[in-house]
Design a protein around this motif. Structure first.
Motif, PDB file in Angstrom:
ATOM      1  N   GLU A   4       0.754  -1.194  -0.036  1.00  0.00           N
ATOM      2  CA  GLU A   4      -0.137  -0.243  -0.049  1.00  0.00           C
ATOM      3  C   GLU A   4       0.770   1.230  -0.144  1.00  0.00           C
ATOM      4  O   GLU A   4       0.465   2.355  -0.564  1.00  0.00           O
ATOM      5  N   GLU A   5       1.979   1.289   0.754  1.00  0.00           N
ATOM      6  CA  GLU A   5       2.702   2.456   0.822  1.00  0.00           C
ATOM      7  C   GLU A   5       3.375   2.596  -0.453  1.00  0.00           C
ATOM      8  O   GLU A   5       3.494   3.855  -0.946  1.00  0.00           O
ATOM      9  N   LYS A   6       3.839   1.516  -1.290  1.00  0.00           N
ATOM     10  CA  LYS A   6       4.619   1.537  -2.543  1.00  0.00           C
ATOM     11  C   LYS A   6       3.661   2.051  -3.404  1.00  0.00           C
ATOM     12  O   LYS A   6       3.786   2.984  -4.402  1.00  0.00           O
ATOM     13  N   ASN A   7       2.454   1.722  -3.417  1.00  0.00           N
ATOM     14  CA  ASN A   7       1.153   2.315  -4.474  1.00  0.00           C
ATOM     15  C   ASN A   7       1.095   3.614  -4.147  1.00  0.00           C
ATOM     16  O   ASN A   7       0.849   4.219  -4.917  1.00  0.00           O
ATOM     17  N   LYS A   8       0.845   4.238  -2.996  1.00  0.00           N
ATOM     18  CA  LYS A   8       0.866   5.441  -2.696  1.00  0.00           C
ATOM     19  C   LYS A   8       2.032   6.303  -3.266  1.00  0.00           C
ATOM     20  O   LYS A   8       1.825   7.356  -3.653  1.00  0.00           O
ATOM     21  N   LEU A  14       3.612   9.617  -9.805  1.00  0.00           N
ATOM     22  CA  LEU A  14       2.677   9.811 -11.122  1.00  0.00           C
ATOM     23  C   LEU A  14       2.369  11.123 -11.263  1.00  0.00           C
ATOM     24  O   LEU A  14       2.066  11.663 -12.354  1.00  0.00           O
ATOM     25  N   GLU A  15       1.717  11.781 -10.141  1.00  0.00           N
ATOM     26  CA  GLU A  15       1.170  12.939 -10.436  1.00  0.00           C
ATOM     27  C   GLU A  15       2.190  14.061 -10.524  1.00  0.00           C
ATOM     28  O   GLU A  15       1.983  15.185 -11.025  1.00  0.00           O
ATOM     29  N   ARG A  16       3.399  13.951  -9.811  1.00  0.00           N
ATOM     30  CA  ARG A  16       4.228  14.856  -9.908  1.00  0.00           C
ATOM     31  C   ARG A  16       4.825  15.026 -11.400  1.00  0.00           C
ATOM     32  O   ARG A  16       5.160  15.782 -12.226  1.00  0.00           O
ATOM     33  N   GLY A  47      14.151  27.333  -6.502  1.00  0.00           N
ATOM     34  CA  GLY A  47      12.622  26.791  -7.091  1.00  0.00           C
ATOM     35  C   GLY A  47      12.611  25.350  -7.911  1.00  0.00           C
ATOM     36  O   GLY A  47      11.825  25.029  -8.558  1.00  0.00           O
ATOM     37  N   ILE A  48      13.538  24.559  -7.007  1.00  0.00           N
ATOM     38  CA  ILE A  48      13.683  23.148  -7.718  1.00  0.00           C
ATOM     39  C   ILE A  48      13.444  22.221  -6.611  1.00  0.00           C
ATOM     40  O   ILE A  48      13.885  22.451  -5.542  1.00  0.00           O
ATOM     41  N   SER A  49      12.640  21.181  -6.884  1.00  0.00           N
ATOM     42  CA  SER A  49      12.246  20.427  -5.995  1.00  0.00           C
ATOM     43  C   SER A  49      13.302  19.067  -6.119  1.00  0.00           C
ATOM     44  O   SER A  49      13.301  18.651  -7.211  1.00  0.00           O
ATOM     45  N   LEU A  50      13.917  18.683  -5.155  1.00  0.00           N
ATOM     46  CA  LEU A  50      14.832  17.474  -4.994  1.00  0.00           C
ATOM     47  C   LEU A  50      14.168  16.358  -4.350  1.00  0.00           C
ATOM     48  O   LEU A  50      13.836  16.598  -3.188  1.00  0.00           O
ATOM     49  N   ASN A  51      14.120  15.177  -4.719  1.00  0.00           N
ATOM     50  CA  ASN A  51      13.683  14.068  -4.119  1.00  0.00           C
ATOM     51  C   ASN A  51      14.638  12.565  -4.262  1.00  0.00           C
ATOM     52  O   ASN A  51      14.792  12.760  -5.404  1.00  0.00           O
ATOM     53  N   VAL A  52      14.965  12.044  -3.277  1.00  0.00           N
ATOM     54  CA  VAL A  52      15.410  10.730  -3.591  1.00  0.00           C
ATOM     55  C   VAL A  52      14.373   9.945  -3.665  1.00  0.00           C
ATOM     56  O   VAL A  52      13.347   9.670  -2.889  1.00  0.00           O
ATOM     57  N   VAL A  53      14.569   8.894  -4.961  1.00  0.00           N
ATOM     58  CA  VAL A  53      13.294   7.940  -5.072  1.00  0.00           C
ATOM     59  C   VAL A  53      13.846   6.529  -5.354  1.00  0.00           C
ATOM     60  O   VAL A  53      15.158   6.264  -5.499  1.00  0.00           O
ATOM     61  N   LYS A  54      13.291   5.469  -5.150  1.00  0.00           N
ATOM     62  CA  LYS A  54      13.494   4.338  -5.596  1.00  0.00           C
ATOM     63  C   LYS A  54      13.307   4.073  -7.053  1.00  0.00           C
ATOM     64  O   LYS A  54      12.352   4.379  -7.517  1.00  0.00           O
ATOM     65  N   ASN A  55      14.178   3.352  -7.532  1.00  0.00           N
ATOM     66  CA  ASN A  55      14.095   3.244  -8.938  1.00  0.00           C
ATOM     67  C   ASN A  55      12.944   2.570  -9.398  1.00  0.00           C
ATOM     68  O   ASN A  55      12.386   2.799 -10.576  1.00  0.00           O
ATOM     69  N   THR A  56      12.669   1.412  -8.766  1.00  0.00           N
ATOM     70  CA  THR A  56      11.419   0.451  -9.406  1.00  0.00           C
ATOM     71  C   THR A  56      10.093   1.225  -9.099  1.00  0.00           C
ATOM     72  O   THR A  56       9.308   1.123 -10.075  1.00  0.00           O
ATOM     73  N   LEU A  57      10.221   2.157  -8.000  1.00  0.00           N
ATOM     74  CA  LEU A  57       8.735   2.987  -8.011  1.00  0.00           C
ATOM     75  C   LEU A  57       8.702   4.175  -9.051  1.00  0.00           C
ATOM     76  O   LEU A  57       7.603   4.248  -9.412  1.00  0.00           O
ATOM     77  N   LEU A  58      10.012   4.493  -9.314  1.00  0.00           N
ATOM     78  CA  LEU A  58       9.844   5.721 -10.528  1.00  0.00           C
ATOM     79  C   LEU A  58       9.411   5.057 -11.695  1.00  0.00           C
ATOM     80  O   LEU A  58       8.694   5.705 -12.443  1.00  0.00           O
TER      81      LEU A  58
END
Length: 174
Positions: A4-8, A14-16, A47-58
């Motif tokens: 559920e956390e991964k889907n969220k 996706l929205e971003r 004005g730049i948003s920086l986020n660390v993400v998991k490759n599979t989720l991205l």
């Protein structure tokens, strides 16, 4: 992380992705906490948003997106952070400024700007030289104003000469 956390997280990504036309995929691996904090602060000021993400989720978010991110899939290896910005050149200029200060990170893995894809850190010069929408509008306005300014300047110059000539003739006649 539960399913559920991964889907969220995928839905948030996706929205971003759907709401942004500028995306940079970068590698900030090796930065310590202080350097990462400074990078985040610098990005925020620009004005730049920086986020660390998991490759599979991205990748799953990219696959669900209406935009075509397929060319960026090979860049989703190792540590990945994403930068979202309004201007296409803003992250590249920020990275270029950091390189001038002898900081080697972040490294550009890929960029997606208005449907155009750039792969690799060697694209930094190209990306930083892109003009933003505001810069292009300013250039077009300057081009449009240039002929009008020349005509007005010519008329003012000729008018001044003509008025001076008339005044001289008037003085001679008197």
């Amino acid at each position: 992380m539960t399913r559920e956390e991964k889907n969220k997280e995928i839905e948030v990504l996706l929205e971003r992705l759907e709401n942004s036309d500028v995306l940079y995929i970068t590698d900030i691996e090796g930065l310590n906490a202080e350097q990462t904090s400074n990078l985040r602060r610098t990005c925020y000021k620009a004005g730049i948003s920086l986020n660390v993400v998991k490759n599979t989720l991205l990748k799953k978010a990219m696959e669900r997106s209406s935009k075509d991110f397929e060319a960026l899939y090979p860049t989703l290896k190792g540590s990945t952070s994403i930068m979202f910005a309004e201007a296409g050149n803003a992250p590249a200029r920020l990275i270029k400024d950091m390189r001038k200060k002898k900081q080697s990170k972040p490294v550009i893995k890929g960029a997606f700007i208005q449907e155009a894809v750039f792969i690799g850190d060697d694209q930094l010069e190209v990306l930083s030289s892109l003009k933003s929408k505001d810069e292009l509008v300013a250039d077009i306005i300057a081009l449009l104003q240039s002929p009008a300014k020349n005509v007005i300047s010519g008329l003012n110059g000729a008018g001044g000469k003509l008025a001076g000539l008339l005044k001289t003739l008037e003085e001679r006649a008197a």
